[in-house]
Design an enzyme around this catalytic site. Structure first.
Site, PDB file in Angstrom:
ATOM      1  N   ASP A   1     -16.312  -1.220  -0.657  1.00  0.00           N
ATOM      2  CA  ASP A   1     -14.928  -1.541  -1.001  1.00  0.00           C
ATOM      3  C   ASP A   1     -14.047  -1.660   0.223  1.00  0.00           C
ATOM      4  O   ASP A   1     -12.902  -2.112   0.127  1.00  0.00           O
ATOM      5  CB  ASP A   1     -14.368  -0.465  -1.945  1.00  0.00           C
ATOM      6  CG  ASP A   1     -13.160  -0.963  -2.720  1.00  0.00           C
ATOM      7  OD1 ASP A   1     -13.184  -2.122  -3.167  1.00  0.00           O
ATOM      8  OD2 ASP A   1     -12.185  -0.201  -2.854  1.00  0.00           O
ATOM      9  N   ASN A   2     -14.558  -1.250   1.394  1.00  0.00           N
ATOM     10  CA  ASN A   2     -13.796  -1.359   2.636  1.00  0.00           C
ATOM     11  C   ASN A   2     -14.343  -2.449   3.551  1.00  0.00           C
ATOM     12  O   ASN A   2     -14.114  -2.419   4.762  1.00  0.00           O
ATOM     13  CB  ASN A   2     -13.780  -0.014   3.369  1.00  0.00           C
ATOM     14  CG  ASN A   2     -12.887   1.003   2.693  1.00  0.00           C
ATOM     15  OD1 ASN A   2     -11.999   0.638   1.926  1.00  0.00           O
ATOM     16  ND2 ASN A   2     -13.119   2.277   2.951  1.00  0.00           N
TER      17      ASN A   2
ATOM     18  N   ASP B   1      -8.419  -1.660   5.550  1.00  0.00           N
ATOM     19  CA  ASP B   1      -8.269  -0.254   5.147  1.00  0.00           C
ATOM     20  C   ASP B   1      -8.419   0.707   6.321  1.00  0.00           C
ATOM     21  O   ASP B   1      -9.484   1.263   6.568  1.00  0.00           O
ATOM     22  CB  ASP B   1      -9.271   0.099   4.038  1.00  0.00           C
ATOM     23  CG  ASP B   1      -8.771  -0.358   2.676  1.00  0.00           C
ATOM     24  OD1 ASP B   1      -7.590  -0.696   2.562  1.00  0.00           O
ATOM     25  OD2 ASP B   1      -9.573  -0.373   1.731  1.00  0.00           O
TER      26      ASP B   1
ATOM     27  N   ASP C   1      -2.268   9.363  -7.067  1.00  0.00           N
ATOM     28  CA  ASP C   1      -0.866   9.010  -7.329  1.00  0.00           C
ATOM     29  C   ASP C   1      -0.465   7.675  -6.728  1.00  0.00           C
ATOM     30  O   ASP C   1       0.655   7.205  -6.938  1.00  0.00           O
ATOM     31  CB  ASP C   1       0.069  10.116  -6.821  1.00  0.00           C
ATOM     32  CG  ASP C   1      -0.171  10.470  -5.351  1.00  0.00           C
ATOM     33  OD1 ASP C   1      -0.601   9.582  -4.588  1.00  0.00           O
ATOM     34  OD2 ASP C   1       0.057  11.633  -4.970  1.00  0.00           O
TER      35      ASP C   1
ATOM     36  N   LYS D   1       0.850  -1.184   0.000  1.00  0.00           N
ATOM     37  CA  LYS D   1       0.000   0.000   0.000  1.00  0.00           C
ATOM     38  C   LYS D   1       0.888   1.236   0.000  1.00  0.00           C
ATOM     39  O   LYS D   1       1.704   1.424   0.903  1.00  0.00           O
ATOM     40  CB  LYS D   1      -0.904   0.004   1.239  1.00  0.00           C
ATOM     41  CG  LYS D   1      -1.942   1.116   1.223  1.00  0.00           C
ATOM     42  CD  LYS D   1      -2.918   0.959   2.374  1.00  0.00           C
ATOM     43  CE  LYS D   1      -4.003   2.036   2.324  1.00  0.00           C
ATOM     44  NZ  LYS D   1      -4.974   1.876   3.433  1.00  0.00           N
TER      45      LYS D   1
END
Length: 400
Positions: A176-177, A186, A17, A5
């Protein structure tokens, strides 16, 4: 599975980014290990590597962006498959018209698209066989998809109850978490509650409190329902069966939540579920009204049963002056335990004063404001005690 990560853009990156700053990397490393040691299923951090490069981040979302040091966290989990992994392949929803970005239907050129979504079915089989041991049912069968959904509902309800029992607030509970194996995943704007507040949210951008402590159960229930809908839309599972399964989530969570707080309160002689649920609700309401520290309240509560037990065992065990002295000492110990319990409660004004250096002036004023006469009278009508110590004495003399 191992995942980096903050290593930069990947084929799956969106518009950012892909970097992670040192500040949030340290938070994730420490939190995942703490949550693991507290007995809660979680991903874990295997390593944290710093970098000489920097990225610009607006820490407080106030327009004052500045460069921050980068880092990379290597985290491990049984799997990083999430609820959202299934939604990526979600077929078109007839009600919303939305389609997952990786959705594709069976059928060749000129043919009508099939109802079944191959990618969802493949993912069901992969998770069922690789992680849940569901090998008795046939690949691609509705029995296997239902067994997977039932397993997810049960384990997610247990995970949520553990969060609530610790005062842990995730901060961003979208699909998504949510890990498909119900591991905490996360660590972004998470937080552990100090002074109890049902509306506690550690996410500074969550202005509406959508993912606050008190609304976590509703958010997780919604995510579970969306997983069931995705399986139904893909033809992996009958819609009625999926709905019946996800509708059972709330009851499963309430059972797990009650079990967690029974253990925290030491209720080994279990009364009816309704009576104990009312007892827990009364305690949580009192913690909220008094702004007592959640962790310290339960630590103080832990000392009271020992004091009461000592008091009970000394009664009648010795006569004369020795007996009177023993009873007096036991009574004093009970008094000290109740005193420690009362000390963990504090007013919202006191909590605001303690937090003054890190809170905006407006927030301090809101916290320090005394309750309106209407709200105070409403509390009295509901019979809400004024402190955690009062709650315990009231309950101990009454129902317990």
């Amino acid at each position: 599975e191992l995942q980096l990560k903050g290593a930069g853009p990947t084929p799956f990156s969106r518009s950012s980014d892909g970097r992670k700053v040192l500040r949030s990397s340290v938070r994730e490393f420490l939190a995942s290990e703490a949550v693991h040691c507290l007995g809660v299923p979680t991903t874990r951090a295997a390593s944290l590597v710093t970098s000489a490069s920097t990225v610009v981040r607006d820490v407080r979302y106030d327009g004052n962006a500045r460069p921050e040091a980068c880092a990379v966290v290597a985290r491990v989990a049984r799997t990083f498959v999430r609820f959202g992994s299934f939604e990526i392949c979600r077929p078109t929803d007839p009600q919303t018209g939305r389609t997952g970005p990786n959705a594709r239907t069976a059928g060749g050129a000129g043919e009508s698209p099939a109802r079944s979504e191959p990618l969802v079915l493949e993912l069901v089989d992969y998770v069922a066989e690789s992680f849940l041991g569901l090998v008795d049912s046939a690949p691609g069968s509705q029995e296997r998809a239902l067994a997977l959904l039932e397993s997810v509902c049960a384990s997610t309800a247990e995970l949520l109850a553990r969060w609530q029992g610790l005062g842990f607030t995730h901060g961003v509970l979208n699909t998504d978490n949510m890990g498909i194996l119900s591991d905490t995943i996360d660590y972004g704007p998470y937080g552990f509650m100090g002074h109890f507040d049902k509306l506690f949210t550690p996410n500074s951008s969550d202005n509406s409190g959508r993912y606050c402590y008190d609304r976590q159960p509703a958010a997780v229930e919604w995510n579970v329902a969306k997983l069931g809908q995705t399986l139904a839309l893909a033809g992996a599972l009958d819609a009625a069966a999926a709905t019946a399964c996800t509708d059972s989530f709330r009851a499963a969570y309430e059972r797990a939540h009650l079990a967690i707080f029974r253990r925290k309160l030491g209720l080994t002689d279990v009364a009816s579920d309704a009576a104990d649920a009312q007892l827990v609700a009364g305690l949580l309401e009192t913690l909220d009204v008094s702004s007592a520290d959640m962790s310290l309240s339960f630590l103080a509560l832990g000392g009271l049963p020992r004091a009461v037990h000592k008091s009970a065992t000394t009664e009648g065990t010795a006569g004369g002056e020795n007996g009177a002295a023993a009873e007096g000492a036991a009574a004093a110990e009970v008094k000290r335990a109740l005193s420690r319990l009362a000390q963990v409660g504090t007013s919202r004004a006191r909590a605001a004063k303690i937090s003054a250096p890190s809170l905006p002036v407006q927030a301090i004023r809101q916290l320090a404001g005394s309750p309106t006469p209407a709200s105070s009278s409403a509390m009295r009508r509901r019979g809400v005690p004024g402190s955690t110590g009062t709650w315990l004495a009231w309950r101990w003399r009454g129902e317990r």
